[in-house]
Write a protein that holds these residues in place. Structure first.
Motif, mmCIF file in Angstrom:
data_model
loop_
_atom_site.group_PDB
_atom_site.id
_atom_site.type_symbol
_atom_site.label_atom_id
_atom_site.label_comp_id
_atom_site.label_asym_id
_atom_site.label_seq_id
_atom_site.Cartn_x
_atom_site.Cartn_y
_atom_site.Cartn_z
ATOM 1 N N ARG A 11 6.007 -32.568 -45.511
ATOM 2 C CA ARG A 11 5.878 -32.849 -44.088
ATOM 3 C C ARG A 11 6.935 -32.821 -43.267
ATOM 4 N N LEU A 12 7.232 -32.136 -42.356
ATOM 5 C CA LEU A 12 8.389 -32.060 -41.665
ATOM 6 C C LEU A 12 8.288 -33.265 -40.334
ATOM 7 N N SER A 13 9.202 -33.659 -39.902
ATOM 8 C CA SER A 13 9.224 -34.661 -38.971
ATOM 9 C C SER A 13 10.272 -34.508 -37.920
ATOM 10 N N TYR A 14 10.050 -34.819 -36.629
ATOM 11 C CA TYR A 14 11.152 -34.602 -35.508
ATOM 12 C C TYR A 14 10.790 -35.673 -34.700
ATOM 13 N N GLU A 15 11.946 -36.511 -34.394
ATOM 14 C CA GLU A 15 11.999 -37.387 -33.354
ATOM 15 C C GLU A 15 13.121 -37.286 -32.237
ATOM 16 N N TRP A 16 12.438 -37.683 -30.985
ATOM 17 C CA TRP A 16 13.456 -37.696 -29.961
ATOM 18 C C TRP A 16 13.147 -38.729 -28.795
ATOM 19 N N ASN A 17 14.121 -38.745 -27.943
ATOM 20 C CA ASN A 17 13.809 -39.876 -26.845
ATOM 21 C C ASN A 17 13.445 -39.036 -25.639
ATOM 22 N N ALA A 18 12.714 -39.713 -24.924
ATOM 23 C CA ALA A 18 12.069 -39.123 -23.844
ATOM 24 C C ALA A 18 13.264 -39.244 -22.432
ATOM 25 N N ARG A 55 10.073 -42.433 -26.611
ATOM 26 C CA ARG A 55 10.463 -41.792 -27.724
ATOM 27 C C ARG A 55 9.140 -41.063 -28.256
ATOM 28 N N PHE A 56 9.501 -40.194 -28.887
ATOM 29 C CA PHE A 56 8.345 -39.174 -29.402
ATOM 30 C C PHE A 56 8.672 -39.076 -30.922
ATOM 31 N N VAL A 57 7.540 -38.799 -31.526
ATOM 32 C CA VAL A 57 7.887 -38.332 -33.074
ATOM 33 C C VAL A 57 6.780 -37.613 -33.244
ATOM 34 N N GLU A 58 7.119 -36.294 -34.119
ATOM 35 C CA GLU A 58 6.301 -35.452 -34.358
ATOM 36 C C GLU A 58 6.056 -35.075 -35.877
ATOM 37 N N GLU A 59 5.025 -35.120 -36.543
ATOM 38 C CA GLU A 59 4.839 -34.706 -37.974
ATOM 39 C C GLU A 59 4.255 -33.430 -38.235
ATOM 40 N N ILE A 60 4.896 -32.525 -38.863
ATOM 41 C CA ILE A 60 4.204 -31.297 -39.137
ATOM 42 C C ILE A 60 3.611 -31.043 -40.514
ATOM 43 N N GLU A 61 2.342 -30.659 -40.542
ATOM 44 C CA GLU A 61 1.852 -30.734 -41.858
ATOM 45 C C GLU A 61 1.054 -29.455 -42.134
ATOM 46 N N SER A 62 1.093 -28.523 -43.055
ATOM 47 C CA SER A 62 0.291 -27.625 -43.389
ATOM 48 C C SER A 62 -0.881 -27.915 -44.417
ATOM 49 N N ARG A 63 -2.199 -27.379 -43.901
ATOM 50 C CA ARG A 63 -3.633 -27.523 -44.620
ATOM 51 C C ARG A 63 -4.519 -26.707 -44.499
ATOM 52 N N LEU A 107 -1.603 -25.393 -39.083
ATOM 53 C CA LEU A 107 -0.614 -26.405 -38.972
ATOM 54 C C LEU A 107 -1.099 -27.649 -38.032
ATOM 55 N N GLU A 108 -0.858 -28.841 -38.684
ATOM 56 C CA GLU A 108 -1.099 -29.826 -37.935
ATOM 57 C C GLU A 108 0.029 -30.673 -37.320
ATOM 58 N N VAL A 109 0.267 -30.868 -35.974
ATOM 59 C CA VAL A 109 1.363 -31.518 -35.648
ATOM 60 C C VAL A 109 0.662 -32.806 -35.208
ATOM 61 N N ALA A 110 1.220 -33.962 -35.618
ATOM 62 C CA ALA A 110 0.778 -35.250 -35.192
ATOM 63 C C ALA A 110 1.870 -35.853 -34.474
ATOM 64 N N ARG A 111 1.674 -36.099 -33.020
ATOM 65 C CA ARG A 111 2.696 -36.738 -32.214
ATOM 66 C C ARG A 111 2.457 -38.085 -32.033
ATOM 67 N N VAL A 112 3.231 -39.030 -32.179
ATOM 68 C CA VAL A 112 3.016 -40.362 -31.642
ATOM 69 C C VAL A 112 4.226 -40.632 -30.421
ATOM 70 N N VAL A 113 3.613 -41.260 -29.589
ATOM 71 C CA VAL A 113 4.388 -41.487 -28.270
ATOM 72 C C VAL A 113 4.537 -43.083 -28.050
ATOM 73 N N PHE A 114 5.706 -43.419 -27.729
ATOM 74 C CA PHE A 114 6.194 -44.640 -27.650
ATOM 75 C C PHE A 114 6.829 -45.183 -26.410
ATOM 76 N N ALA A 115 6.263 -46.335 -26.007
ATOM 77 C CA ALA A 115 6.982 -46.976 -24.915
ATOM 78 C C ALA A 115 7.509 -48.119 -25.558
#
Lengths: 254, 254
Positions: free
Chosen positions: A241-248, B188-196, B215-223
DNA sequence: TAGTGGTCTAGACCACTGC
DNA sequence: CAGTGGTCTAGACCACTAA
């Protein structure tokens, strides 16, 4: 027009049943599945159909077949690789660190260090003429002695000075420090992710069928506008699982 | 112990030849391959073997088979999706913008907007109890009328206030502006990439075999520390390249 | 209806492994 | 050697499409 496979095909049903049995733990990782003739008897099918069912499980990476020995349930430890921007504290995300964090024992093997003419794609990414000399560093990575990753790094000879830039074997931090000493201060990264079938040699090292997918992550490292390194990482797609994180910063996404 | 397939199998050779013929342009995108009986005659093989060869090309996404009609060479426009950090100018990377940049005509279809109990994975990513109410927004994306992407967004009802947060249909910038008005400033953003493998319904919409990868890209958006949205994007793996860019800050990588 | 692809069989033969 | 998986055939039957 419907492209979805009707799951009525007997061999798909068998695959489904085996898949479930594996998930239920009826067949443990490392364990051998019943032989194809045996499964054929059990399901009242021809061996050919059983073979087809198992081909599905192979492509999914759920099973690993060794010709002449049997079909073995594959241990699939998902591994995670994270890129954080900006990094929280120093160099937190090397291969070794991440493996240790996941409770695995990392090992990197330097397969080859040489100076070669740049292949097409590499020359393009590095802004070189095709065939321009590059220092090539090829590595195999293991997690608890299982092959899990493959990396080839290319540095223009004009940037590197000589192959010695990577001797003794250095982590990336070390490498970038040496590049900085030569006047190339790393400022920017670009990573491109692509999914494709494994090449035969990659399949060989990673223990995959050539039907299986790999993730190719091609990174270009810049010092200002000057590309100073490109690295191609290859991962078995099912195991990572690849993961990327960054700030807005006034962000907007889709 | 070698797991590499010997390419001696006749059906693999046939697949190889067809693959090359397609790459040479002998069969153009959209064109139909010769029928299986015809290929069988041509290569002196049984139809069963030809069928197997074509199955390989299907899994690679090179060919699309329509039952009862024929096998058609698939047009595979690779599409690129880029995340830049920090963004160069405002909201440069929406789906629509990127498609237009690639010379394609984007269209987004709102499939469903509803309030539902959160599924397991979603609840986890959003830090909710399982079943906690979330606003679900499901979209289908087309590029020049070809289905290319699928997106499901989940926002905790407590954060969204109501489904209206996404009405009228807004781009992400609009959405995040509305969230900000409600006191949730995205940081802040986090994206996790997975192949299935594609799920059947995804395969249906995207026109894939269920043997094909997505490719499944699961993003989580933080405040701050609060997750305010998670989005799951699904792409046909063969048709996309994902790209991430960021600046160095005392970087170190593997 | 004829033509397309998808599945299945019964049996054969080969290649590889391990004793 | 016996046991494993991989390939191939000849023929059958089914499902779907288009006219």
């Amino acid at each position: 027009m419907s492209v979805v496979e009707t799951p009525r095909a007997r061999y798909r049903q068998v695959a489904e049943e085996l898949r479930n049995a594996i998930k239920r733990g009826e067949y443990q990782p490392g364990e051998m599945l019943p032989s194809q003739p045996e499964l054929a008897r059990k399901y009242g099918l021809n061996q050919t159909s059983i073979n087809r069912a198992i081909a599905l499980l192979r492509a999914e990476g759920l099973v690993r077949v060794e010709h002449g020995r049997g079909a073995f349930v594959q241990l699939v430890p998902t591994v995670k690789r994270t890129r954080r921007v900006p990094r929280p504290g120093g160099n937190g995300s090397s291969f070794a660190d991440e493996m240790r964090k996941a409770g695995l024992d990392p090992r990197t093997e330097l397969v080859s260090l040489r100076t070669d003419p740049a292949p097409v794609g590499v020359a393009e990414r590095l802004g070189l003429d095709e065939g321009g000399p590059v220092v090539v560093r090829e590595r195999h990575m293991f997690a608890s002695e299982r092959p899990v990753q493959l990396a080839i790094s290319y540095i223009p000879l004009t940037v590197a000075g000589s192959e010695d830039i990577a001797v003794p074997d250095v982590g990336p931090t070390g490498l970038y420090k040496r590049l900085a000493e030569r006047g190339y201060v790393v400022t920017r990264f670009v990573e491109e992710i692509e999914s494709r079938r494994a090449h035969p040699n990659e399949a060989g090292f990673l223990g995959l069928t050539d039907a299986q997918q790999v993730l190719e992550v091609a990174r270009v490292v810049f010092a200002g506008e000057q590309p100073v390194e490109t690295v191609v990482n290859v991962f078995p797609a099912q195991q990572w699982r690849l993961s990327y994180e960054w700030n807005a910063e006034g962000a907007g996404l889709t």
